[in-house]
Design a protein around this motif. Structure first.
Motif, PDB file in Angstrom:
ATOM      1  N   LYS A  76     -29.047  35.480  -1.317  1.00 18.40           N
ATOM      2  CA  LYS A  76     -27.678  35.099  -1.618  1.00 18.40           C
ATOM      3  C   LYS A  76     -27.254  35.491  -3.030  1.00 18.40           C
ATOM      4  O   LYS A  76     -26.080  35.431  -3.369  1.00 18.40           O
ATOM      5  CB  LYS A  76     -27.507  33.586  -1.441  1.00 18.40           C
ATOM      6  CG  LYS A  76     -27.700  33.113  -0.017  1.00 18.40           C
ATOM      7  CD  LYS A  76     -27.503  31.619   0.074  1.00 18.40           C
ATOM      8  CE  LYS A  76     -27.702  31.156   1.509  1.00 18.40           C
ATOM      9  NZ  LYS A  76     -26.673  31.660   2.413  1.00 18.40           N
ATOM     10  N   PHE A  77     -28.223  35.869  -3.871  1.00 19.95           N
ATOM     11  CA  PHE A  77     -27.906  36.101  -5.274  1.00 19.95           C
ATOM     12  C   PHE A  77     -28.344  37.472  -5.785  1.00 19.95           C
ATOM     13  O   PHE A  77     -28.033  37.835  -6.916  1.00 19.95           O
ATOM     14  CB  PHE A  77     -28.573  35.019  -6.139  1.00 19.95           C
ATOM     15  CG  PHE A  77     -28.271  33.623  -5.689  1.00 19.95           C
ATOM     16  CD1 PHE A  77     -27.061  33.022  -6.002  1.00 19.95           C
ATOM     17  CD2 PHE A  77     -29.181  32.901  -4.941  1.00 19.95           C
ATOM     18  CE1 PHE A  77     -26.766  31.744  -5.575  1.00 19.95           C
ATOM     19  CE2 PHE A  77     -28.902  31.616  -4.516  1.00 19.95           C
ATOM     20  CZ  PHE A  77     -27.683  31.031  -4.836  1.00 19.95           C
ATOM     21  N   ALA A  78     -29.067  38.224  -4.976  1.00 20.63           N
ATOM     22  CA  ALA A  78     -29.617  39.498  -5.442  1.00 20.63           C
ATOM     23  C   ALA A  78     -28.520  40.469  -5.865  1.00 20.63           C
ATOM     24  O   ALA A  78     -28.731  41.305  -6.743  1.00 20.63           O
ATOM     25  CB  ALA A  78     -30.486  40.123  -4.356  1.00 20.63           C
ATOM     26  N   GLY A  79     -27.325  40.368  -5.267  1.00 17.56           N
ATOM     27  CA  GLY A  79     -26.226  41.263  -5.613  1.00 17.56           C
ATOM     28  C   GLY A  79     -25.737  41.098  -7.030  1.00 17.56           C
ATOM     29  O   GLY A  79     -25.036  41.969  -7.557  1.00 17.56           O
ATOM     30  N   PHE A  80     -26.092  39.991  -7.666  1.00 22.64           N
ATOM     31  CA  PHE A  80     -25.682  39.773  -9.053  1.00 22.64           C
ATOM     32  C   PHE A  80     -26.594  40.493 -10.051  1.00 22.64           C
ATOM     33  O   PHE A  80     -26.278  40.555 -11.232  1.00 22.64           O
ATOM     34  CB  PHE A  80     -25.687  38.276  -9.377  1.00 22.64           C
ATOM     35  CG  PHE A  80     -24.646  37.490  -8.634  1.00 22.64           C
ATOM     36  CD1 PHE A  80     -23.344  37.951  -8.532  1.00 22.64           C
ATOM     37  CD2 PHE A  80     -24.973  36.295  -8.014  1.00 22.64           C
ATOM     38  CE1 PHE A  80     -22.379  37.226  -7.847  1.00 22.64           C
ATOM     39  CE2 PHE A  80     -24.019  35.565  -7.330  1.00 22.64           C
ATOM     40  CZ  PHE A  80     -22.714  36.037  -7.243  1.00 22.64           C
ATOM     41  N   LEU A  81     -27.732  40.984  -9.590  1.00 25.49           N
ATOM     42  CA  LEU A  81     -28.691  41.602 -10.503  1.00 25.49           C
ATOM     43  C   LEU A  81     -28.383  43.090 -10.638  1.00 25.49           C
ATOM     44  O   LEU A  81     -28.553  43.855  -9.700  1.00 25.49           O
ATOM     45  CB  LEU A  81     -30.121  41.399  -9.991  1.00 25.49           C
ATOM     46  CG  LEU A  81     -30.577  39.942  -9.864  1.00 25.49           C
ATOM     47  CD1 LEU A  81     -32.028  39.886  -9.412  1.00 25.49           C
ATOM     48  CD2 LEU A  81     -30.404  39.195 -11.180  1.00 25.49           C
ATOM     49  N   GLU A  82     -27.925  43.477 -11.826  1.00 23.20           N
ATOM     50  CA  GLU A  82     -27.584  44.857 -12.106  1.00 23.20           C
ATOM     51  C   GLU A  82     -28.258  45.296 -13.402  1.00 23.20           C
ATOM     52  O   GLU A  82     -28.877  44.497 -14.104  1.00 23.20           O
ATOM     53  CB  GLU A  82     -26.064  45.016 -12.209  1.00 23.20           C
ATOM     54  CG  GLU A  82     -25.326  44.647 -10.921  1.00 23.20           C
ATOM     55  CD  GLU A  82     -23.822  44.716 -11.070  1.00 23.20           C
ATOM     56  OE1 GLU A  82     -23.341  44.741 -12.222  1.00 23.20           O
ATOM     57  OE2 GLU A  82     -23.126  44.748 -10.039  1.00 23.20           O
ATOM     58  N   ASN A  83     -28.122  46.596 -13.719  1.00 24.72           N
ATOM     59  CA  ASN A  83     -28.618  47.126 -14.983  1.00 24.72           C
ATOM     60  C   ASN A  83     -30.099  46.834 -15.192  1.00 24.72           C
ATOM     61  O   ASN A  83     -30.517  46.281 -16.203  1.00 24.72           O
ATOM     62  CB  ASN A  83     -27.804  46.561 -16.153  1.00 24.72           C
ATOM     63  CG  ASN A  83     -26.321  46.858 -16.008  1.00 24.72           C
ATOM     64  OD1 ASN A  83     -25.929  47.992 -15.776  1.00 24.72           O
ATOM     65  ND2 ASN A  83     -25.502  45.829 -16.110  1.00 24.72           N
ATOM     66  N   ALA A 108     -36.471  44.770  -2.940  1.00 17.75           N
ATOM     67  CA  ALA A 108     -35.113  44.573  -2.454  1.00 17.75           C
ATOM     68  C   ALA A 108     -35.085  43.307  -1.610  1.00 17.75           C
ATOM     69  O   ALA A 108     -35.854  43.145  -0.675  1.00 17.75           O
ATOM     70  CB  ALA A 108     -34.677  45.771  -1.622  1.00 17.75           C
ATOM     71  N   VAL A 109     -34.218  42.375  -1.966  1.00 17.57           N
ATOM     72  CA  VAL A 109     -34.189  41.073  -1.294  1.00 17.57           C
ATOM     73  C   VAL A 109     -33.224  41.123  -0.119  1.00 17.57           C
ATOM     74  O   VAL A 109     -32.042  41.363  -0.273  1.00 17.57           O
ATOM     75  CB  VAL A 109     -33.774  39.966  -2.269  1.00 17.57           C
ATOM     76  CG1 VAL A 109     -33.799  38.609  -1.583  1.00 17.57           C
ATOM     77  CG2 VAL A 109     -34.692  39.962  -3.467  1.00 17.57           C
ATOM     78  N   THR A 110     -33.736  40.953   1.078  1.00 16.03           N
ATOM     79  CA  THR A 110     -32.907  40.903   2.275  1.00 16.03           C
ATOM     80  C   THR A 110     -33.241  39.637   3.049  1.00 16.03           C
ATOM     81  O   THR A 110     -34.294  39.043   2.883  1.00 16.03           O
ATOM     82  CB  THR A 110     -33.172  42.121   3.180  1.00 16.03           C
ATOM     83  OG1 THR A 110     -34.556  42.153   3.515  1.00 16.03           O
ATOM     84  CG2 THR A 110     -32.781  43.417   2.481  1.00 16.03           C
ATOM     85  N   LYS A 111     -32.326  39.252   3.888  1.00 15.32           N
ATOM     86  CA  LYS A 111     -32.563  38.032   4.666  1.00 15.32           C
ATOM     87  C   LYS A 111     -33.689  38.235   5.672  1.00 15.32           C
ATOM     88  O   LYS A 111     -34.482  37.326   5.921  1.00 15.32           O
ATOM     89  CB  LYS A 111     -31.279  37.635   5.403  1.00 15.32           C
ATOM     90  CG  LYS A 111     -31.433  36.355   6.200  1.00 15.32           C
ATOM     91  CD  LYS A 111     -30.345  35.384   5.874  1.00 15.32           C
ATOM     92  CE  LYS A 111     -30.553  34.075   6.606  1.00 15.32           C
ATOM     93  NZ  LYS A 111     -29.680  33.033   6.128  1.00 15.32           N
TER      94      LYS A 111
END
Length: 398
Positions: free
Chosen positions: A168-175, A342-345
């Protein structure tokens, strides 16, 4: 050089290390909840359920959409106990196994895992919706025996917390930021978050090469806005963070190089199949209770029923391709499995099928180097199915 540490100012944030991370549009519909929990600490159910799992999913999306006093009706309790106490118990046990795995882990690359020192180990109370609760005393460092979280408070306070999913939060991790351990939702009961001085989060990063430039941080979801905050210190097993406020929070790491991780291999046997056929699912995961919990929930959602077989789970898992071998030779699909951070459900797994009785020897091989990273033997006693139904346990509020 030694791994770099971010500045320890509690109010400072990192943008690419020094500021707020831009909020992503429509990211899982995160709702705002920075307040302390108002649940009645005297009300709980000792056995969770699949209904609780659904509520927990809602809690991960809403972070605090709970009733005022946390009470449940007797009918809700009855339905919860009947529908899934065994599945919830399995999930709780696997979270516990994740903690045991960290304690028992001996990494040849790290040589030793540094543990927290001077912390009192406490066993949490199990609440509804997958939450755990501990009573903290002032100026006493306490480590949760289930999750590995270490708390330090300035005054006596009840703390409730639950394991969340990185999906639910992996999309916030950038750079170049990557998750480094499990993510949690932490709340204080009827007191301000300011009574918590610090939290130490368990991490699964192998620190065998201190010359690699790595920066630890903490992803902190404040309402709908993610923020990366600096850590105070880290060891081979934990990342320390000075509490600014409470909501979903978890350890992360920034590096341009692949991250070596301490991993686990989880083995599940299919129940109810032919007595002459044996089918297994073998999962690879980081040694993180968030990953272990995701896998447990996926197994529970399978059409067939599975039971976890306890085998020494810990190993070293770098990003790469792995192959599962068996003796005697069985039918294993897929032949190779990619392990990435890579975090996936949905988690990938090997399926191993045998038409002869145990024992079965399983070896996990790194495909490129042919290095043996994990091995276990499944014996006849591991495959005995317990068909006895558990007696129902009645619990009451108040």
């Amino acid at each position: 050089m030694v791994a770099k540490m971010a500045s320890c100012g509690a109010a400072s944030h990192l943008e690419d290390g020094d500021g707020d991370v831009p909020a992503l549009e429509n990211k899982d519909n995160l709702s705002e909840s920075d307040s302390s929990s108002s649940d009645n600490p005297g009300t709980s159910t000792e056995d969770s359920s699949e209904d609780d799992e659904e509520e927990e999913e809602q809690e991960e999306e809403g972070f605090g959409n709970e009733d005022v006093n946390g009470e449940e009706t007797e009918n809700q309790q009855d339905n919860a106990e009947e529908s899934g106490s065994r599945a919830a118990d399995a999930l709780h046990t696997e979270a516990l196994n994740g903690k045991e795995a960290r304690d028992k882990l001996y990494c040849e690359k790290c040589k030793a895992i540094q543990k927290t020192h001077g912390s009192e180990v406490v066993t949490p109370r199990r609440m509804s919706r997958g939450r755990l609760q501990v009573q903290l005393e002032a100026d006493v460092s306490c480590e949760c025996s289930v999750t590995g979280l270490v708390f330090e408070a300035t005054e006596r306070v009840l703390v409730q917390y639950s394991i969340l999913s990185w999906s639910k939060f992996a999309g916030f991790l950038e750079n170049s930021w990557k998750f480094a351990g499990p993510i949690f939702n932490v709340e204080t009961v009827k007191k301000s978050a300011s009574v918590l001085k610090s939290i130490q989060f368990p991490h699964c990063v192998c620190l065998a090469h201190p010359e690699d430039e790595m920066t630890f941080g903490v992803l902190h979801i404040k309402g709908k806005r993610p923020c990366i905050e600096p850590t105070v210190d880290h060891s081979g097993s934990h990342v320390k963070w000075n509490v600014t406020s409470l909501s979903p929070v978890g350890p992360i790491i920034r590096t341009t190089k692949p991250v070596d991780r301490h991993g686990v291999v989880l083995v599940y046997k299919q129940l109810g199949s032919s007595p002459h056929n044996y089918s297994f699912h073998i999962y690879l995961a980081a040694n993180s209770t968030s990953d272990i919990k995701d896998i447990s929930k996926q197994v529970q959602a399978c059409k067939n029923r599975y039971i976890k077989i306890d085998k020494p789970p810990t190993c070293k898992l770098d990003e790469g391709t792995y192959r599962l071998l068996s003796e005697p030779e069985g039918e294993i699909k897929p032949q190779e499995l990619n392990f990435t951070v890579a975090v996936t459900k949905m988690k990938g797994y090997f399926e191993a099928f045998f038409e002869q009785p145990p024992p079965f020897k399983l070896d996990l091989i790194e495909a490129n180097t042919q290095e043996l990273v994990w091995s276990a033997t499944i014996r006849e006693g591991d495959c005995v199915e317990d068909t006895k139904k558990k007696p129902r346990k009645r619990t009451f509020s108040g």
